[in-house]
Design a protein around this motif. Sequence first.
Motif, PDB file in Angstrom:
ATOM      1  N   ILE A 124       6.172 -37.925  46.154  1.00 47.13           N
ATOM      2  CA  ILE A 124       7.499 -37.604  46.672  1.00 47.13           C
ATOM      3  C   ILE A 124       7.536 -36.088  46.841  1.00 47.13           C
ATOM      4  CG2 ILE A 124       9.993 -37.692  46.279  1.00 47.13           C
ATOM      5  CD1 ILE A 124       8.784 -40.466  46.458  1.00 47.13           C
ATOM      6  N   PRO A 125       7.682 -35.585  48.069  1.00 47.60           N
ATOM      7  CA  PRO A 125       7.647 -34.138  48.274  1.00 47.60           C
ATOM      8  C   PRO A 125       8.864 -33.449  47.659  1.00 47.60           C
ATOM      9  CG  PRO A 125       8.183 -35.259  50.319  1.00 47.60           C
ATOM     10  CD  PRO A 125       7.861 -36.318  49.313  1.00 47.60           C
ATOM     11  N   SER A 126       8.651 -32.241  47.248  1.00 45.25           N
ATOM     12  CA  SER A 126       9.722 -31.437  46.667  1.00 45.25           C
ATOM     13  C   SER A 126      10.772 -31.133  47.730  1.00 45.25           C
ATOM     14  CB  SER A 126       9.145 -30.125  46.133  1.00 45.25           C
ATOM     15  OG  SER A 126      10.185 -29.249  45.777  1.00 45.25           O
ATOM     16  N   PRO A 127      12.052 -31.178  47.358  1.00 44.67           N
ATOM     17  CA  PRO A 127      13.109 -30.830  48.305  1.00 44.67           C
ATOM     18  C   PRO A 127      13.323 -29.318  48.432  1.00 44.67           C
ATOM     19  CG  PRO A 127      14.081 -31.566  46.250  1.00 44.67           C
ATOM     20  CD  PRO A 127      12.587 -31.730  46.118  1.00 44.67           C
ATOM     21  N   CYS A 128      12.450 -28.527  47.839  1.00 47.27           N
ATOM     22  CA  CYS A 128      12.585 -27.075  47.866  1.00 47.27           C
ATOM     23  C   CYS A 128      12.711 -26.567  49.300  1.00 47.27           C
ATOM     24  CB  CYS A 128      11.390 -26.409  47.203  1.00 47.27           C
ATOM     25  SG  CYS A 128      11.511 -24.606  47.181  1.00 47.27           S
ATOM     26  N   ALA A 129      13.716 -25.711  49.506  1.00 46.53           N
ATOM     27  CA  ALA A 129      13.972 -25.149  50.841  1.00 46.53           C
ATOM     28  C   ALA A 129      13.618 -23.665  50.891  1.00 46.53           C
ATOM     29  CB  ALA A 129      15.434 -25.359  51.213  1.00 46.53           C
ATOM     30  N   ASP A 130      12.901 -23.179  49.875  1.00 48.18           N
ATOM     31  CA  ASP A 130      12.511 -21.765  49.775  1.00 48.18           C
ATOM     32  C   ASP A 130      13.709 -20.818  49.793  1.00 48.18           C
ATOM     33  OD1 ASP A 130       9.776 -22.271  49.500  1.00 48.18           O
ATOM     34  OD2 ASP A 130       9.507 -22.388  51.671  1.00 48.18           O
ATOM     35  N   ARG A 149      12.098 -38.426  40.560  1.00 47.24           N
ATOM     36  CA  ARG A 149      12.209 -37.589  41.756  1.00 47.24           C
ATOM     37  C   ARG A 149      13.166 -38.204  42.773  1.00 47.24           C
ATOM     38  NH1 ARG A 149       5.796 -36.461  42.333  1.00 47.24           N
ATOM     39  NH2 ARG A 149       5.675 -34.895  40.690  1.00 47.24           N
ATOM     40  N   VAL A 150      13.056 -39.502  42.950  1.00 49.65           N
ATOM     41  CA  VAL A 150      13.953 -40.193  43.879  1.00 49.65           C
ATOM     42  C   VAL A 150      15.397 -40.065  43.405  1.00 49.65           C
ATOM     43  CG1 VAL A 150      14.614 -42.469  44.768  1.00 49.65           C
ATOM     44  CG2 VAL A 150      12.216 -41.776  44.775  1.00 49.65           C
ATOM     45  N   GLN A 151      15.631 -40.199  42.099  1.00 50.30           N
ATOM     46  CA  GLN A 151      16.984 -40.049  41.563  1.00 50.30           C
ATOM     47  C   GLN A 151      17.546 -38.661  41.865  1.00 50.30           C
ATOM     48  OE1 GLN A 151      17.165 -40.976  37.401  1.00 50.30           O
ATOM     49  NE2 GLN A 151      16.463 -43.073  37.707  1.00 50.30           N
ATOM     50  N   VAL A 152      16.736 -37.631  41.691  1.00 42.78           N
ATOM     51  CA  VAL A 152      17.182 -36.264  41.971  1.00 42.78           C
ATOM     52  C   VAL A 152      17.541 -36.122  43.442  1.00 42.78           C
ATOM     53  CG1 VAL A 152      16.433 -33.847  42.080  1.00 42.78           C
ATOM     54  CG2 VAL A 152      15.906 -35.226  40.061  1.00 42.78           C
ATOM     55  N   ILE A 153      16.724 -36.648  44.314  1.00 42.05           N
ATOM     56  CA  ILE A 153      16.972 -36.543  45.754  1.00 42.05           C
ATOM     57  C   ILE A 153      18.240 -37.313  46.138  1.00 42.05           C
ATOM     58  CG2 ILE A 153      16.070 -37.194  48.024  1.00 42.05           C
ATOM     59  CD1 ILE A 153      13.271 -36.421  46.888  1.00 42.05           C
ATOM     60  N   VAL A 154      18.442 -38.481  45.561  1.00 38.10           N
ATOM     61  CA  VAL A 154      19.628 -39.277  45.852  1.00 38.10           C
ATOM     62  C   VAL A 154      20.894 -38.547  45.397  1.00 38.10           C
ATOM     63  CG1 VAL A 154      20.838 -41.410  45.217  1.00 38.10           C
ATOM     64  CG2 VAL A 154      18.434 -41.486  45.875  1.00 38.10           C
ATOM     65  N   GLN A 155      20.812 -37.834  44.294  1.00 38.37           N
ATOM     66  CA  GLN A 155      21.973 -37.107  43.760  1.00 38.37           C
ATOM     67  C   GLN A 155      22.377 -35.920  44.629  1.00 38.37           C
ATOM     68  OE1 GLN A 155      20.739 -36.052  39.817  1.00 38.37           O
ATOM     69  NE2 GLN A 155      21.121 -38.091  38.998  1.00 38.37           N
ATOM     70  N   ARG A 156      21.522 -35.498  45.535  1.00 35.14           N
ATOM     71  CA  ARG A 156      21.812 -34.316  46.346  1.00 35.14           C
ATOM     72  C   ARG A 156      23.086 -34.457  47.178  1.00 35.14           C
ATOM     73  NH1 ARG A 156      17.329 -32.705  49.928  1.00 35.14           N
ATOM     74  NH2 ARG A 156      18.294 -30.667  49.929  1.00 35.14           N
ATOM     75  N   ALA A 157      23.383 -35.634  47.699  1.00 33.28           N
ATOM     76  CA  ALA A 157      24.592 -35.825  48.513  1.00 33.28           C
ATOM     77  C   ALA A 157      25.845 -35.561  47.687  1.00 33.28           C
ATOM     78  CB  ALA A 157      24.623 -37.230  49.093  1.00 33.28           C
ATOM     79  N   GLN A 158      25.903 -36.106  46.466  1.00 33.48           N
ATOM     80  CA  GLN A 158      27.057 -35.866  45.594  1.00 33.48           C
ATOM     81  C   GLN A 158      27.121 -34.395  45.204  1.00 33.48           C
ATOM     82  OE1 GLN A 158      29.659 -37.680  44.641  1.00 33.48           O
ATOM     83  NE2 GLN A 158      30.418 -35.882  43.601  1.00 33.48           N
ATOM     84  N   ARG A 159      25.984 -33.808  44.945  1.00 33.13           N
ATOM     85  CA  ARG A 159      25.958 -32.396  44.562  1.00 33.13           C
ATOM     86  C   ARG A 159      26.442 -31.503  45.704  1.00 33.13           C
ATOM     87  NH1 ARG A 159      20.304 -32.051  41.118  1.00 33.13           N
ATOM     88  NH2 ARG A 159      21.029 -33.394  39.435  1.00 33.13           N
ATOM     89  N   GLU A 160      26.131 -31.895  46.922  1.00 36.26           N
ATOM     90  CA  GLU A 160      26.591 -31.127  48.076  1.00 36.26           C
ATOM     91  C   GLU A 160      28.115 -31.162  48.157  1.00 36.26           C
ATOM     92  OE1 GLU A 160      25.621 -30.534  52.805  1.00 36.26           O
ATOM     93  OE2 GLU A 160      24.865 -32.301  51.785  1.00 36.26           O
ATOM     94  N   VAL A 161      28.708 -32.313  47.894  1.00 36.85           N
ATOM     95  CA  VAL A 161      30.170 -32.431  47.879  1.00 36.85           C
ATOM     96  C   VAL A 161      30.744 -31.522  46.801  1.00 36.85           C
ATOM     97  CG1 VAL A 161      32.085 -34.007  47.365  1.00 36.85           C
ATOM     98  CG2 VAL A 161      30.214 -34.762  48.828  1.00 36.85           C
TER      99      VAL A 161
END
Length: 106
Positions: free
Chosen positions: A5-11, A43-55
């Motif tokens: 699962i690739p890192s969601p890092c955006a630098d 890793r998948v859990q962290v990525i899925v949580q990103r939408a809520q974190r964005e809110v």
Amino acid sequence: MTTTIPSPCADVCRLDGATGFCIGCLRTREEIKGWKNMTDDLRVQVIVQRAQREVTAKAQIHGPRMPCGATSPAHIASMASTASTANVATASRAAHTPQTEGAANA
């Protein structure tokens, strides 16, 4: 460990003091540090949580009162969830609603 699962890092590595999330990838400091040793499930859990974190992050930026009348990140998340459910229901009805003869020829 092989990373599947690739890192969601955006630098854009800077932690927001209000939320504790990186402003680039929306992960916590602990998640960033532990990414290489996480299981794919975590890793998948962290990525899925990103939408809520964005809110949550947007609510922090825009303050406690949003133009739509929402008053908290939880209320905003609830509205987003309701809207998403409504959009899915509308799309489902549209896909299963037979068109009238005139609409089909339009």
